[in-house]
Enzyme design. Structure first.
Site, PDB file in Angstrom:
ATOM      1  N   ASP A 290      -4.075  11.185 -13.783  1.00 49.31           N
ATOM      2  CA  ASP A 290      -5.304  11.061 -14.576  1.00 49.31           C
ATOM      3  C   ASP A 290      -5.731  12.356 -15.375  1.00 49.31           C
ATOM      4  OD1 ASP A 290      -7.625  10.050 -15.228  1.00 49.31           O
ATOM      5  OD2 ASP A 290      -7.443   8.507 -13.778  1.00 49.31           O
ATOM      6  N   HIS A 321      -5.545   8.178 -18.259  1.00 50.13           N
ATOM      7  CA  HIS A 321      -6.624   7.103 -17.605  1.00 50.13           C
ATOM      8  C   HIS A 321      -6.804   6.293 -19.160  1.00 50.13           C
ATOM      9  CE1 HIS A 321     -10.799   7.405 -16.606  1.00 50.13           C
ATOM     10  NE2 HIS A 321     -11.241   7.313 -17.805  1.00 50.13           N
TER      11      HIS A 321
END
Length: 361
Positions: A290, A321
């Site tokens: 992420d 993400h």
């Protein structure tokens, strides 16, 4: 994927339920090592078909407004407007900037297909919701969310209330679960790519590729309310902010009436400040790559998942993400897992009620 949690009967049931699901078996896509492309693909791609929304305003005790957007079906079709007695109501919480992404709309449509009643929660001044007071909602202040959940609970007292958040909007949901404890009125909750440590996230800053679009989106939304905000904040400093941290400080720390320090602000707004008080199952879907949350070593509270019987971490190696795209599919595999989690929790609670009912005289 790896599931990190404290051993319990609930955890065993979740492992069994997710293990029989075909979703996690086909979650690869052609570019697994490009998290930036995964995120942008989900942000740019519009949901097909486009959802139809019925908006409802909820007035708060201080005369402020929040907006509840009921997803009633694909645009151009006749759908339900939330009347009747649904069995499951799903509250969707966008990110902290109020940006309703295509991924969140896709999740809402998918939930609608599976019998949920999806509702998007829009904060004060976000997504076209009028700002009737010179006060916005701080990062981890769950007061307005409490009013919305209480309203839905009163409107559908027999329905199962569920909540799911996206990205930085998870800070609000996690704070609500901790502060309300066993009085949350929620049966279960899920967070997709959550931000667990708010202060560290603002101070570390995101890559400019993500921060600047969100910053411009917020400034554009806030510029509509310059007149009313001028009573409470320095508008020039606000619109001249060069980062999300500077904008957050201008809105909530450097106010004209009650200025406060950055440290004191986060003492009241850290998402996990009351995590030990949470009393409903919470699934957090995260990826190790992420680029917005940051490195797992400093951004994931692993000890919380090892010690709390209510928090479950599903950690994927790739997904970016709020990405988690599936090969050859028009939706994210994280959406399917979240909805499967809600079904698993309902099955477990029904089994527990039956077991306890047999023991009663």
């Amino acid at each position: 994927c790896r599931l990190l949690c404290k051993p319990s009967a609930l955890a065993q049931h979740l492992v069994w339920s997710l293990g029989k699901s075909a979703v996690l078996g086909g979650c690869c896509w052609p570019w697994p090592r490009w998290p930036q492309l995964q995120m942008l693909q989900q942000l740019v791609q519009l949901p097909q078909p486009e959802p139809a929304v019925a908006r409802e305003f909820l007035q708060l005790p201080d005369a402020g407004l929040v907006a509840l957007d009921w997803l009633v079906g694909p645009r151009g079709t006749r759908g339900s407007s939330g009347r009747g007695s649904p069995s499951s109501v799903l509250l969707l919480i966008p990110n902290a900037c109020g940006k309703v992404t295509a991924g969140l709309l896709q999740l809402g449509l998918r939930a609608l297909e599976q019998g949920f009643v999806p509702i998007i929660f829009n904060r004060r001044g976000h997504n076209g919701c009028p700002l009737t007071t010179p006060q916005l909602q701080p990062f981890g202040d769950p007061g307005d969310l409490w009013e919305a959940v209480t309203y839905l609970h009163c409107r559908y007292p027999s329905a199962s209330l569920l909540a799911i958040s996206e990205g930085s909007g998870s800070g609000l949901l996690l704070a609500y679960l901790g502060e309300s404890g066993s009085s949350s009125h929620l049966a279960a909750a899920a967070c997709i790519s959550p931000i667990f440590r708010g202060r560290n996230w603002f101070e570390a800053r995101m890559p400019r590729l993500y921060e600047w679009p969100l910053l411009l989106h917020l400034k554009r939304e806030l510029s509509r309310y310059v007149g009313s905000l001028a009573e409470a904040v320095d508008v020039d400093r606000l619109l001249g902010s060069r980062s999300l941290r500077e904008l957050e400080e201008a809105l909530f720390c450097r106010t004209k009436s009650r200025p406060t320090s950055w440290e004191a602000y986060w003492e009241r707004n850290e998402p996990l400040r009351d995590a030990d008080e949470a009393a409903v199952p919470v699934l957090c879907l995260c990826s190790t790559d992420d680029p917005v949350r940051g490195p797992p070593a400093r951004s994931l509270p692993l000890e919380l998942f090892r010690s709390s019987p209510y928090f479950f971490l599903l950690l994927a190696q790739h997904g970016g993400h709020c990405g988690f795209p599936r090969r050859g599919a028009g939706h994210c595999w994280s959406h399917e897992v979240a909805l499967e989690f809600f079904r698993a929790m309902a099955e477990f609670l029904r089994a527990e009620e039956q077991r306890k009912g047999l023991l009663q005289p």
